[in-house]
Design a protein around this motif. Structure first.
Motif, mmCIF file in Angstrom:
data_model
loop_
_atom_site.group_PDB
_atom_site.id
_atom_site.type_symbol
_atom_site.label_atom_id
_atom_site.label_comp_id
_atom_site.label_asym_id
_atom_site.label_seq_id
_atom_site.Cartn_x
_atom_site.Cartn_y
_atom_site.Cartn_z
ATOM 1 N N MET A 187 -23.236 26.790 39.005
ATOM 2 C CA MET A 187 -23.458 28.081 38.333
ATOM 3 C C MET A 187 -23.934 27.844 36.830
ATOM 4 N N PRO A 188 -25.049 28.000 36.264
ATOM 5 C CA PRO A 188 -25.374 27.791 35.006
ATOM 6 C C PRO A 188 -24.323 28.152 33.941
ATOM 7 N N SER A 189 -24.413 27.327 32.874
ATOM 8 C CA SER A 189 -23.189 27.695 31.915
ATOM 9 C C SER A 189 -23.576 29.091 30.815
ATOM 10 N N GLU A 190 -24.915 29.493 31.062
ATOM 11 C CA GLU A 190 -25.160 30.593 30.191
ATOM 12 C C GLU A 190 -24.755 31.887 30.808
ATOM 13 N N ASN A 191 -24.664 31.540 32.210
ATOM 14 C CA ASN A 191 -24.004 32.722 32.956
ATOM 15 C C ASN A 191 -22.581 32.844 33.528
ATOM 16 N N PRO A 192 -21.583 32.643 32.908
ATOM 17 C CA PRO A 192 -20.388 32.499 33.368
ATOM 18 C C PRO A 192 -19.898 33.647 34.098
ATOM 19 N N LEU A 193 -18.894 33.443 35.120
ATOM 20 C CA LEU A 193 -18.450 34.520 35.963
ATOM 21 C C LEU A 193 -17.399 35.215 34.924
ATOM 22 N N LYS A 194 -17.477 36.686 34.839
ATOM 23 C CA LYS A 194 -16.883 37.467 34.076
ATOM 24 C C LYS A 194 -15.708 38.085 35.003
ATOM 25 N N ILE A 195 -14.373 37.858 34.327
ATOM 26 C CA ILE A 195 -13.166 37.731 34.902
ATOM 27 C C ILE A 195 -12.430 38.840 34.369
ATOM 28 N N LEU A 196 -11.624 39.700 35.039
ATOM 29 C CA LEU A 196 -10.494 40.457 34.779
ATOM 30 C C LEU A 196 -9.287 39.965 35.346
ATOM 31 N N ILE A 197 -8.105 39.804 34.604
ATOM 32 C CA ILE A 197 -6.790 39.241 35.162
ATOM 33 C C ILE A 197 -5.846 40.399 35.262
ATOM 34 N N VAL A 198 -5.219 40.666 36.258
ATOM 35 C CA VAL A 198 -4.457 41.848 36.434
ATOM 36 C C VAL A 198 -3.153 41.386 37.206
ATOM 37 N N ASP A 199 -2.101 41.531 36.199
ATOM 38 C CA ASP A 199 -0.904 41.099 36.547
ATOM 39 C C ASP A 199 0.213 41.504 35.533
ATOM 40 N N ASP A 200 1.409 42.162 35.953
ATOM 41 C CA ASP A 200 2.358 42.892 35.058
ATOM 42 C C ASP A 200 3.095 41.576 34.395
ATOM 43 N N ARG A 206 -1.039 31.797 32.441
ATOM 44 C CA ARG A 206 -1.215 30.530 33.454
ATOM 45 C C ARG A 206 -2.637 30.768 33.839
ATOM 46 N N LEU A 207 -2.996 31.877 34.377
ATOM 47 C CA LEU A 207 -4.694 31.938 34.881
ATOM 48 C C LEU A 207 -5.644 31.581 33.747
ATOM 49 N N ARG A 208 -5.254 32.091 32.638
ATOM 50 C CA ARG A 208 -6.316 32.106 31.483
ATOM 51 C C ARG A 208 -6.362 30.251 31.302
ATOM 52 N N GLU A 209 -5.244 29.664 30.904
ATOM 53 C CA GLU A 209 -5.126 28.309 30.976
ATOM 54 C C GLU A 209 -5.817 27.408 32.171
ATOM 55 N N LEU A 210 -5.758 27.927 33.221
ATOM 56 C CA LEU A 210 -6.385 27.309 34.520
ATOM 57 C C LEU A 210 -7.587 27.629 34.508
ATOM 58 N N LEU A 211 -8.391 28.779 34.148
ATOM 59 C CA LEU A 211 -9.555 28.781 33.991
ATOM 60 C C LEU A 211 -10.387 28.129 33.000
ATOM 61 N N GLY A 212 -9.720 27.761 31.872
ATOM 62 C CA GLY A 212 -10.176 26.811 31.001
ATOM 63 C C GLY A 212 -10.097 25.392 31.386
ATOM 64 N N ASP A 213 -9.136 25.089 32.107
ATOM 65 C CA ASP A 213 -9.009 23.585 32.692
ATOM 66 C C ASP A 213 -10.460 23.428 33.718
ATOM 67 N N ILE A 214 -10.773 24.490 34.454
ATOM 68 C CA ILE A 214 -11.864 24.169 35.281
ATOM 69 C C ILE A 214 -13.355 24.559 34.748
ATOM 70 N N ALA A 215 -13.480 24.910 33.581
ATOM 71 C CA ALA A 215 -14.612 25.428 32.819
ATOM 72 C C ALA A 215 -15.793 24.639 33.107
ATOM 73 N N VAL A 216 -15.560 23.304 33.002
ATOM 74 C CA VAL A 216 -16.684 22.478 33.155
ATOM 75 C C VAL A 216 -17.129 22.461 34.433
ATOM 76 N N GLN A 217 -16.420 22.530 35.711
ATOM 77 C CA GLN A 217 -16.926 22.706 36.985
ATOM 78 C C GLN A 217 -17.505 24.036 37.352
ATOM 79 N N LEU A 218 -16.962 24.984 36.578
ATOM 80 C CA LEU A 218 -17.301 26.435 36.907
ATOM 81 C C LEU A 218 -16.876 27.298 35.549
#
Length: 259
Positions: free
Chosen positions: A1-14, A21-33
């Motif tokens: 997936m091209p970097s100029e079109n990142p997936l827009k994500i909404l995190i829903v958890d109480d 944790r999910l924000r951190e993980l998404l940062g960790d895999i940002a190079v791959q996706l």
């Protein structure tokens, strides 16, 4: 997936730590996706409020949340103009098979791992539609009751109707009207389905009418030449009278007397 079109994500958890944790993980895999967390919400109600004005590609949703859980949220997503894909997160592995039955993109067991999150997000493009027939039954298994809200489209916008505020449902052709103290809503629902889902809250008065037990104030017999009803139910808070069939007359009156 091209970097100029990142997936827009909404995190829903109480749980704030789970969202972090999910924000951190998404940062960790940002190079791959590449992705962008465009919002967070503490439950399904807050998520839908956000999504009315902010379309996203993916919702990462916990299954168990107060107010509105992830399963019920999934059911309402289909009413949006551009429904996002949904990936469930949960601490309970017994929901895994149910998540796939619903055609959710994937499910992630907590604590979520980076590689599993990456695998799930790669499935988004090929995600099938959610299975609406199973949403209700699985949701009831999760929360032990029916949906907390019903959804309808009005002038291109998604509206949520709190079931606790509904006085009655009335069928007319292919739509069902839900009446609250304030107003009416047109729902794309089947009366028989609503009757089964909310058997403890509503009773049938007529082939076309379900009424909230708490809304019944009394009854009056219909005139002898009244072809529409055997009798009429009087309601608390609104002037309308609801038709009662001969078959439902005695059970409905008994219910009011026992209240």
């Amino acid at each position: 997936m091209p970097s100029e079109n990142p997936l827009k994500i909404l995190i829903v958890d109480d749980e704030p730590l789970a969202r972090a944790r999910l924000r951190e993980l998404l940062g960790d895999i940002a190079v791959q996706l590449p992705s962008a967390v465009v919002g967070e919400a503490v439950n399904g109600l807050a998520a839908l409020d956000f999504l009315r004005e902010n379309p996203v590609d993916v919702v990462l949703a916990d299954i168990r949340m107060p107010g509105m859980d992830g399963i019920e949220l999934a059911g309402h997503l289909g009413a949006l103009a551009k429904p996002p894909a949904i990936i469930f997160t949960t601490a309970y592995d017994n929901y895994a098979v149910q998540a796939f039955d619903l055609n959710a993109v994937d499910y992630l067991l907590k604590p979520v791992r980076a590689q599993r999150l990456l695998t799930a997000l790669h499935k988004v493009a090929a995600a099938p539609p959610l299975n609406p027939e199973l949403l209700g039954s699985i949701g009831q298994a999760v929360r032990g009751s029916g949906r907390t809200h019903l959804s309808c489209q009005e002038r291109g916008r998604l509206l949520l109707v709190p079931v606790a505020e509904v006085l009655y449902f009335k069928a007319d052709l292919k739509y069902v009207t839900a009446r609250t103290i304030e107003r009416e809503y047109l729902l794309d629902e089947a009366l028989t389905h609503l009757e089964n889902e909310y058997a403890e809250r509503f009773i049938r008065l007529h082939r076309a009418v379900l009424v909230a037990r708490s809304a019944l104030a009394g009854f009056e017999k219909a005139a002898g030449d009244d072809a529409e009803a055997y009798g009429w139910a009087l309601l608390r808070g609104v002037p309308e009278k609801l038709p009662v069939s001969r078959r439902q007359w005695a059970p409905a009156k008994a219910l009011v007397k026992s209240a």
